[in-house]
Structure formats: structure tokens, C-alpha cells
Design an enzyme around this catalytic site. Sequence first.
Site, PDB file in Angstrom:
ATOM      1  N   CYS A 255      74.738  50.203  22.318  1.00 12.85           N
ATOM      2  CA  CYS A 255      73.784  49.864  23.374  1.00 12.85           C
ATOM      3  C   CYS A 255      72.890  51.075  23.680  1.00 12.85           C
ATOM      4  O   CYS A 255      73.382  52.180  23.913  1.00 12.85           O
ATOM      5  CB  CYS A 255      74.577  49.452  24.610  1.00 12.85           C
ATOM      6  SG  CYS A 255      73.814  49.828  26.174  1.00 12.85           S
ATOM      7  N   GLU A 256      71.581  50.860  23.647  1.00 13.23           N
ATOM      8  CA  GLU A 256      70.680  52.000  23.820  1.00 13.23           C
ATOM      9  C   GLU A 256      70.562  52.444  25.282  1.00 13.23           C
ATOM     10  O   GLU A 256      70.042  53.506  25.559  1.00 13.23           O
ATOM     11  CB  GLU A 256      69.302  51.694  23.236  1.00 13.23           C
ATOM     12  CG  GLU A 256      68.494  50.654  23.977  1.00 13.23           C
ATOM     13  CD  GLU A 256      67.159  50.377  23.270  1.00 13.23           C
ATOM     14  OE1 GLU A 256      67.059  50.636  22.055  1.00 13.23           O
ATOM     15  OE2 GLU A 256      66.230  49.907  23.949  1.00 13.23           O
ATOM     16  N   HIS A 257      71.042  51.653  26.211  1.00  8.68           N
ATOM     17  CA  HIS A 257      70.989  52.055  27.617  1.00  8.68           C
ATOM     18  C   HIS A 257      72.127  52.990  27.994  1.00  8.68           C
ATOM     19  O   HIS A 257      71.988  53.817  28.880  1.00  8.68           O
ATOM     20  CB  HIS A 257      71.034  50.822  28.533  1.00  8.68           C
ATOM     21  CG  HIS A 257      69.783  50.001  28.450  1.00  8.68           C
ATOM     22  ND1 HIS A 257      69.742  48.657  28.769  1.00  8.68           N
ATOM     23  CD2 HIS A 257      68.534  50.334  28.068  1.00  8.68           C
ATOM     24  CE1 HIS A 257      68.521  48.207  28.586  1.00  8.68           C
ATOM     25  NE2 HIS A 257      67.769  49.193  28.156  1.00  8.68           N
ATOM     26  N   HIS A 258      73.288  52.814  27.347  1.00  5.52           N
ATOM     27  CA  HIS A 258      74.474  53.596  27.719  1.00  5.52           C
ATOM     28  C   HIS A 258      75.093  54.370  26.560  1.00  5.52           C
ATOM     29  O   HIS A 258      76.045  55.110  26.759  1.00  5.52           O
ATOM     30  CB  HIS A 258      75.541  52.674  28.326  1.00  5.52           C
ATOM     31  CG  HIS A 258      75.072  51.906  29.522  1.00  5.52           C
ATOM     32  ND1 HIS A 258      74.520  50.649  29.435  1.00  5.52           N
ATOM     33  CD2 HIS A 258      75.043  52.246  30.829  1.00  5.52           C
ATOM     34  CE1 HIS A 258      74.186  50.227  30.639  1.00  5.52           C
ATOM     35  NE2 HIS A 258      74.481  51.179  31.507  1.00  5.52           N
TER      36      HIS A 258
ATOM     37  N   GLN B  38      71.094  43.743  22.429  1.00  8.48           N
ATOM     38  CA  GLN B  38      71.545  42.556  21.695  1.00  8.48           C
ATOM     39  C   GLN B  38      70.416  41.563  21.427  1.00  8.48           C
ATOM     40  O   GLN B  38      70.314  40.983  20.353  1.00  8.48           O
ATOM     41  CB  GLN B  38      72.698  41.882  22.443  1.00  8.48           C
ATOM     42  CG  GLN B  38      73.278  40.701  21.652  1.00  8.48           C
ATOM     43  CD  GLN B  38      74.456  40.056  22.330  1.00  8.48           C
ATOM     44  OE1 GLN B  38      75.196  40.716  23.053  1.00  8.48           O
ATOM     45  NE2 GLN B  38      74.635  38.768  22.113  1.00  8.48           N
TER      46      GLN B  38
ATOM     47  N   HIS C  98      80.229  43.904  25.307  1.00 10.63           N
ATOM     48  CA  HIS C  98      79.561  45.180  25.561  1.00 10.63           C
ATOM     49  C   HIS C  98      80.488  46.106  26.345  1.00 10.63           C
ATOM     50  O   HIS C  98      80.878  45.783  27.470  1.00 10.63           O
ATOM     51  CB  HIS C  98      78.284  44.953  26.371  1.00 10.63           C
ATOM     52  CG  HIS C  98      77.212  44.254  25.597  1.00 10.63           C
ATOM     53  ND1 HIS C  98      76.024  44.862  25.263  1.00 10.63           N
ATOM     54  CD2 HIS C  98      77.161  43.010  25.060  1.00 10.63           C
ATOM     55  CE1 HIS C  98      75.280  44.016  24.564  1.00 10.63           C
ATOM     56  NE2 HIS C  98      75.948  42.884  24.429  1.00 10.63           N
TER      57      HIS C  98
ATOM     58  N   CYS D  53      79.715  48.713  27.802  1.00 10.98           N
ATOM     59  CA  CYS D  53      79.080  49.182  29.038  1.00 10.98           C
ATOM     60  C   CYS D  53      79.275  48.188  30.177  1.00 10.98           C
ATOM     61  O   CYS D  53      79.051  48.514  31.341  1.00 10.98           O
ATOM     62  CB  CYS D  53      77.604  49.490  28.814  1.00 10.98           C
ATOM     63  SG  CYS D  53      76.617  48.104  28.271  1.00 10.98           S
TER      64      CYS D  53
HETATM   65 ZN    ZN Z   1      74.673  49.144  27.974  1.00  7.50          ZN
END
Ligand code: ZN
Length: 190
Positions: A76-79, A117, A145, A147
Site C-alpha cells: 500500500c503506497e499510503h502506509h 488496490q 490490507h 494497514c
Molecule cells: Zn494503507
Amino acid sequence: MIDHEKIEQAVRLFLEGIGEDVSREGLRDTPERIARMCGELYGGMDDDAAVHLSKTFSVDSSEMVTERDITFYSTCEHHILPFYGKAHIAYIPDGKVVGLSKLARTVEVYARRLQLQEQLTGQIADALMAYMQPKGALVMIEAEHMCMTMRGIRKPGSKTVTMAKRGVFETDPALEESFFRMLHAEGTER
Ligand code: ZN
């Protein structure tokens, strides 16, 4: 390309940032280990779906081809935490098909990089349309996920489901229905 030097520096700073002692035995080789691992986890950026999907065979049939339960691992590119699960792919050939392993390779190309995703799902569908030119393509992804599960927002085991439809799948609901019938076909483990 992966810059090992930069990753090692960053990991050392990160470890210091969380209050760790970077010189202790268990962490001594961690920066280098992570740099090497990044080559594998983010190697999709140096791979090209066009290469895999351009190896096609001619066919007369335009019956739906379905490959389901393609296991993948992405980040995941956010976390920068893993998300992983199964991808299911269907397409309606227009005179050509690819080897089934090429569909899995295409999933890997886009999964092995920082991702979302929804974006992963769309990129696989777009690659099929661009490099194989089928009449239509459908990609469905079910993933967990870390995250969301590790951080306690959702219950572990909850799945995020995304779908991307292209070509005839956008206009013919009967095709989508037959995809779901194949996905839930009896006698097969889900
Ligand atoms: Zn994430």
C-alpha cells in the site's frame, strides 16, 4: 532502479527515529537486508506487461477465458504495508489468447510496486486491453490490507473487493454474470 545506498541510509534513519539502537546485533544487517528485499518487492517497476502479453496464440474461439485465484502480494503506497489476496481475470479473446502464466506475470508486474488496490485492478485491465486487444476484460481483486487490520480499524480477515471492466464487459451484463458463475463454480475450493 533500486538505489541500495539510499534505502540503507533511510532505514538507519527510520530505526533511529523510532528510538532503536541501530548498532545492536539484531539490527546490524537490517538496512542491507531491506535494500535487497526492495529489489524483489518493487521489482515490478523494472518489468513490462507488454513483454508478457505480446506472446499470443491464434484461436478461432471467442469464448471467455477465466483465470481465478491468482495469489499476489503488493504494498500500500499510503502506509508502505502489505496488502495481499487473490486476483481473478476474465477476457473475451478477439482471435488471440496468451498462456495462462502470462496473466499471473502481468499481475506481478503491477503488484510489485507501491500501489492502491483500485489502481492495481485498473492497470491490469488496461494492460490486457492494450497489449492483447481482446473484445473485453474484467479484473476482480479481493485483498486484505495490513494497514487496516494491523492498525485495528477493521477486523482481521476483512476483504476489500475491487473490479475493473473494459470493452464488452462494460456493455453486456450477461458476461459479468457468467464470470461470477465461473468464479463460484461448484466442486472448487473458494
Ligand atoms: Zn494503507
